[in-house]
Design an enzyme around this catalytic site. Structure first.
Site, PDB file in Angstrom:
ATOM      1  N   TYR A  49      19.026  21.869 -20.730  1.00  0.00           N
ATOM      2  CA  TYR A  49      19.500  23.352 -20.650  1.00  0.00           C
ATOM      3  C   TYR A  49      18.900  23.769 -19.240  1.00  0.00           C
ATOM      4  O   TYR A  49      18.435  23.188 -18.546  1.00  0.00           O
ATOM      5  CB  TYR A  49      19.093  24.077 -21.852  1.00  0.00           C
ATOM      6  CG  TYR A  49      20.021  25.431 -21.875  1.00  0.00           C
ATOM      7  CD1 TYR A  49      21.337  25.609 -21.805  1.00  0.00           C
ATOM      8  CD2 TYR A  49      19.075  26.505 -22.389  1.00  0.00           C
ATOM      9  CE1 TYR A  49      22.096  26.616 -21.942  1.00  0.00           C
ATOM     10  CE2 TYR A  49      19.638  27.969 -22.474  1.00  0.00           C
ATOM     11  CZ  TYR A  49      21.236  27.802 -22.132  1.00  0.00           C
ATOM     12  OH  TYR A  49      21.681  28.854 -22.445  1.00  0.00           O
TER      13      TYR A  49
ATOM     14  N   ARG B 216      31.927  29.773 -12.411  1.00  0.00           N
ATOM     15  CA  ARG B 216      30.387  30.643 -12.071  1.00  0.00           C
ATOM     16  C   ARG B 216      29.431  29.823 -12.881  1.00  0.00           C
ATOM     17  O   ARG B 216      29.265  30.390 -14.190  1.00  0.00           O
ATOM     18  CB  ARG B 216      30.519  32.114 -12.363  1.00  0.00           C
ATOM     19  CG  ARG B 216      29.536  33.072 -11.945  1.00  0.00           C
ATOM     20  CD  ARG B 216      28.125  32.673 -12.736  1.00  0.00           C
ATOM     21  NE  ARG B 216      28.223  33.484 -13.993  1.00  0.00           N
ATOM     22  CZ  ARG B 216      27.531  32.847 -15.167  1.00  0.00           C
ATOM     23  NH1 ARG B 216      26.993  31.746 -15.136  1.00  0.00           N
ATOM     24  NH2 ARG B 216      27.881  33.695 -16.236  1.00  0.00           N
TER      25      ARG B 216
ATOM     26  N   LYS C 133      24.949  23.411 -23.893  1.00  0.00           N
ATOM     27  CA  LYS C 133      25.177  24.551 -24.854  1.00  0.00           C
ATOM     28  C   LYS C 133      25.160  23.873 -26.365  1.00  0.00           C
ATOM     29  O   LYS C 133      24.557  24.334 -27.300  1.00  0.00           O
ATOM     30  CB  LYS C 133      26.098  25.441 -24.527  1.00  0.00           C
ATOM     31  CG  LYS C 133      26.056  26.281 -23.287  1.00  0.00           C
ATOM     32  CD  LYS C 133      25.334  27.353 -23.422  1.00  0.00           C
ATOM     33  CE  LYS C 133      25.215  28.270 -22.063  1.00  0.00           C
ATOM     34  NZ  LYS C 133      24.420  29.496 -22.304  1.00  0.00           N
TER      35      LYS C 133
ATOM     36  N   GLU D 293      32.404  29.982 -21.767  1.00  0.00           N
ATOM     37  CA  GLU D 293      31.228  29.922 -20.951  1.00  0.00           C
ATOM     38  C   GLU D 293      31.286  29.754 -19.586  1.00  0.00           C
ATOM     39  O   GLU D 293      32.329  29.212 -18.974  1.00  0.00           O
ATOM     40  CB  GLU D 293      30.586  28.748 -21.384  1.00  0.00           C
ATOM     41  CG  GLU D 293      29.229  28.514 -20.972  1.00  0.00           C
ATOM     42  CD  GLU D 293      28.299  29.673 -21.510  1.00  0.00           C
ATOM     43  OE1 GLU D 293      28.253  29.905 -22.877  1.00  0.00           O
ATOM     44  OE2 GLU D 293      27.399  30.105 -20.731  1.00  0.00           O
ATOM     45  N   ASP D 294      30.809  30.648 -18.739  1.00  0.00           N
ATOM     46  CA  ASP D 294      30.623  30.432 -17.220  1.00  0.00           C
ATOM     47  C   ASP D 294      31.919  30.636 -16.707  1.00  0.00           C
ATOM     48  O   ASP D 294      32.340  29.638 -15.723  1.00  0.00           O
ATOM     49  CB  ASP D 294      29.967  29.274 -17.166  1.00  0.00           C
ATOM     50  CG  ASP D 294      28.396  29.335 -17.336  1.00  0.00           C
ATOM     51  OD1 ASP D 294      27.945  30.513 -17.810  1.00  0.00           O
ATOM     52  OD2 ASP D 294      27.737  28.643 -16.851  1.00  0.00           O
TER      53      ASP D 294
ATOM     54  N   ASP E 105      30.058  34.183 -24.166  1.00  0.00           N
ATOM     55  CA  ASP E 105      28.824  33.885 -24.319  1.00  0.00           C
ATOM     56  C   ASP E 105      27.934  34.565 -23.166  1.00  0.00           C
ATOM     57  O   ASP E 105      27.091  35.322 -23.588  1.00  0.00           O
ATOM     58  CB  ASP E 105      28.367  32.580 -24.072  1.00  0.00           C
ATOM     59  CG  ASP E 105      27.002  32.050 -24.137  1.00  0.00           C
ATOM     60  OD1 ASP E 105      26.440  32.590 -25.157  1.00  0.00           O
ATOM     61  OD2 ASP E 105      26.436  31.463 -23.357  1.00  0.00           O
ATOM     62  N   ASP E 106      28.778  34.632 -22.384  1.00  0.00           N
ATOM     63  CA  ASP E 106      27.993  35.431 -21.015  1.00  0.00           C
ATOM     64  C   ASP E 106      27.942  37.044 -21.202  1.00  0.00           C
ATOM     65  O   ASP E 106      27.062  37.590 -20.567  1.00  0.00           O
ATOM     66  CB  ASP E 106      28.280  35.056 -19.358  1.00  0.00           C
ATOM     67  CG  ASP E 106      28.014  33.443 -19.485  1.00  0.00           C
ATOM     68  OD1 ASP E 106      27.129  33.080 -19.270  1.00  0.00           O
ATOM     69  OD2 ASP E 106      29.433  32.950 -19.600  1.00  0.00           O
TER      70      ASP E 106
ATOM     71  N   ASN F  40      19.890  32.719 -13.729  1.00  0.00           N
ATOM     72  CA  ASN F  40      19.471  31.394 -14.098  1.00  0.00           C
ATOM     73  C   ASN F  40      20.030  30.549 -12.985  1.00  0.00           C
ATOM     74  O   ASN F  40      20.972  31.061 -12.411  1.00  0.00           O
ATOM     75  CB  ASN F  40      20.082  30.568 -15.502  1.00  0.00           C
ATOM     76  CG  ASN F  40      19.464  31.444 -16.515  1.00  0.00           C
ATOM     77  OD1 ASN F  40      18.362  31.605 -16.501  1.00  0.00           O
ATOM     78  ND2 ASN F  40      20.353  31.932 -17.611  1.00  0.00           N
TER      79      ASN F  40
END
Ligand SMILES: NC(=O)C1=CN([C@@H]2O[C@H](COP(=O)(O)OP(=O)(O)OC[C@H]3O[C@@H](n4cnc5c(N)ncnc54)[C@H](O)[C@@H]3O)[C@@H](O)[C@H]2O)C=CC1
Ligand SMILES: CC(=O)C(=O)O
Ligand SMILES: [Mg+2]
Length: 617
Positions: free
Chosen positions: A139, A192, A210, A281-282, A304-305, A467
């Site tokens: 991760y 992203r 994840k 996600e992303d 999630d973000d 991150n």
């Protein structure tokens, strides 16, 4: 003969069980099976129709050197593995020694990847036993580098890809996935990836990473997860020009083409896995929000973000209040700056606003927005009509080139402050007590800004959450140095504790990994039909209440990643309760059994169980 009959009993029981795992088979059969040294009363067994090399090469079945002699007979693998049976403890010794010999984090990543590809039970045992060390490999931060290099280090396929070549085919393609039961799907379009920008199909490592943490931290079964990339193209020129790139070689689809592509995938996946939880996600802003709003009321999904980050960041802020000796219900007294006005920044601030409103100490939602100052890459979201003190003209009509601000971001716009003020100017003007970084822009928490903040508050809350590590808005060392060791600090990716003036300053990690595995577990166990904002709020409060008084005094906001299974259990219990309270749970509660027990029982943990061969019919 008797053995065969006993095994038939097991086969029959196995066929009735969707999980392919058999418990408590008949006493007579068990007596006979006592002759099988690896099969005992209460033993879980796993059945397979595979044989020989197919067993050895299936990472969900393989035990490497740990196959018992009876299994070697049963599965036709006698002679195909070294003669001495070595149990998991010995395997772990060997594997850790080899892992530690890897020189770079990326080498460790490749090593872990290879282990996952050959023996998932051992992979998850290793990961769970060393969560703090190895979450940094599978991760953030290492997964970021692994995504950037995905096309160079690619070895073997994992997960599913849906590309622009697959339009019209997706509902057939979903049947290519080999498992009938899928509980959690993590899907990205790679637009992203962490703070690293558009990485196209290389983003696949994010869903894989994840989901590894769903299994290791949330006890979801490895057979019940599905990592997905929607390869809608990439605008990353470097990848487009790289002959080794594995994704589609065209620019990103946009507009109607984009949304209808995602829609086809959602319908296809729903047609085979109607109960699976989908984690977006992303996805870049504003697609992330648009997709969430399109699907959240119709299917079991979340972003999630936006949402899970919001839960864990809110937990961090609430725990910081406790660490300062304040009541968590005094959130409205904080002055909060958020650097970053994208999915994560807006999501986190919405969670804070929801919480202020829920606590009832603000007069309205607008009143809560007034306590948050938001900056994007141009600076403060302020009023373009206010003249600059440097003599430059106010920006033209409306919002100048801020026309791209949408209604979610506009809520934070400060009409009484000059547009595009720098962070340092905003800090001096606002005297914040909390500063959040969700910008992906390294170093934007400048020395001037953090020192100015520390002048106005005894214990400044400094959370650079971007991150991977090198995108962090400041380092832990900087934060403690610039605040004379007074900061309550958390980062998105791990930093080591900092020694400052003879004192150990504690570093916390605020990352959505603290929330999504427990959330997924709670959703899966309750079979909730939707994911609601209440679930995220309760997740935040649950996590915020996990640290002891002593931990809080020493600067620890909540237990770290090594306690992820414990955190997940607590979160899952609360999420299940909320699912029942809100009438969304489709699983029945069991009389006389506590939710905590149900959750604990349902958590998968990696142990070798006897393998039994069944015929294919
Ligand atoms: N710790 C955690 O659990 C999480 C951390 N993140 C991190 O948050 C970051 C942002 O993610 P998203 O919001 O999804 O991205 P996004 O692309 O939607 O938003 C980024 C925002 O940052 C702003 N920004 C860029 N450069 C800036 C600068 N120099 N100064 C001020 N603002 C600047 C942009 O204008 C934009 O509003 C990423 O680095 C990501 O890794 C995201 C989700 C979870
Ligand atoms: C942690 C996470 O989801 C991100 O940085 O995007
Ligand atoms: Mg993310």
């Amino acid at each position: 003969m008797l053995r065969n009959r006993a095994l038939q009993t097991v086969h029959a029981a196995a066929k009735r069980h969707v999980t392919s795992q058999v418990r408590n088979y008949s006493r007579r059969a068990l007596t006979t099976l006592a002759a099988f040294p690896d099969l005992r009363m209460e033993t879980m067994v796993q059945t397979t129709s595979k044989h020989g090399m197919d067993v050895i090469h299936d990472p969900l079945l393989s035990k490497g050197t740990a196959f018992s002699m009876s299994e070697r007979e049963r599965l036709g693998i006698r002679g195909l593995v070294p003669p001495r049976t070595q149990e998991m403890d010995k395997q772990l010794k060997r594997i850790i020694r080899n892992l530690r010999e890897c020189k770079t984090p990326l080498e460790k990543f490749i090593f872990m990847n290879a282990l996952q590809d050959r023996n998932e039970t051992l992979y998850y045992r290793l990961l769970i036993d060393n969560l703090e060390e190895l979450s940094q490999i599978v991760y953030t931060p290492t997964v970021g580098e692994a995504c950037q290099r995905f096309h160079s280090i690619y070895r073997r396929s994992r997960g599913m890809y849906f590309s622009s070549l697959d339009r019209g085919q997706m509902s057939a393609m979903v049947h290519n996935w080999p498992h009938d039961q899928v509980d959690v799907i993590v899907v990205t379009d790679g637009s992203r990836v962490l703070g690293l920008g558009d990485l196209g199909a290389n983003g696949m490592q994010i869903p894989i990473g994840k989901l590894s943490l769903y299994v290791a931290g949330g006890g979801i079964r490895p057979t019940s997860i599905l990592p997905v990339v929607l390869d809608i193209g990439t605008n990353n020129e470097e990848l487009l020009n790289d002959p080794l790139y594995l994704g589609m070689g065209h620019r990103r689809l946009e507009g109607e083409e984009y949304y209808s592509f995602v829609d086809e995938w959602v319908h296809a996946i729903q047609s085979r896995y109607p109960n699976a939880l989908i984690q977006f996600e992303d996805f870049k802003y504003p697609h992330a929000y648009n997709l969430l709003h399109k699907y959240q009321d119709n299917i079991c999904c979340f972003n999630d973000d936006i949402q899970s980050t919001s839960a864990v960041a809110l937990a961090g802020v609430l725990a910081a209040l406790k660490a300062r000796g304040q009541a968590i219900t005094d959130l409205n007294e904080e002055r909060i700056i958020c650097v970053g006005a994208g999915s994560a920044g807006v999501g986190v601030c919405e969670g804070i606003v929801d919480c202020m409103v829920e606590q009832g100490k603000v007069t309205s939602r607008e009143d809560a927005y007034r306590r948050i100052w938001m900056l994007d890459q141009h600076g403060l979201l302020g009023n373009p009509h206010i003249a600059s003190t440097d003599g430059s003209k106010p920006t033209s009509l409306g919002l100048g080139d801020r026309t791209s601000l949408d209604e979610r971001q506009m809520c934070y716009l400060k009409k009484d402050m000059k547009d595009r003020m720098t962070l340092e100017e905003v800090v001096k003007s606002v005297k914040p007590t909390v500063i959040l970084g969700l910008s992906g822009a390294p170093g934007v928490f400048t020395e001037g800004a953090i020192r100015a903040m520390a002048e106005g508050v005894e214990k400044p809350v400094v959370f650079p959450l971007s991150n991977p590590t090198r995108q962090s808005e400041c380092s832990a060392e900087q934060a403690f140095k610039w605040t004379d060791g007074r900061a309550i600090f958390a980062s998105g990716s791990p930093f080591k504790d900092v020694e400052y003036n003879g004192k150990t300053c504690k570093v916390n990690q605020i990352n959505n990994v603290m929330s999504f595995p427990g959330l997924g577990l709670g959703i899966t166990v309750s079979r909730a039909s939707r994911v609601t904002s209440k679930m995220f709020m309760e997740t935040a409060i649950t996590i915020a209440n996990m640290a002891s008084e002593d931990q809080l005094k020493s600067g620890i906001l909540f237990p770290g990643v090594s306690a992820l299974r414990e955190i997940s259990k607590e979160v899952a219990v609360r999420v299940c309760e909320v699912a029942h309270e809100q009438g969304l749970a489709r699983a029945q509660l069991r009389q006389g059994v506590s939710l905590k027990n149900i959750i604990e029982e349902s958590m998968w943990s990696p142990h070798y169980v006897p393998l039994i061969r069944i015929s294919q019919d």
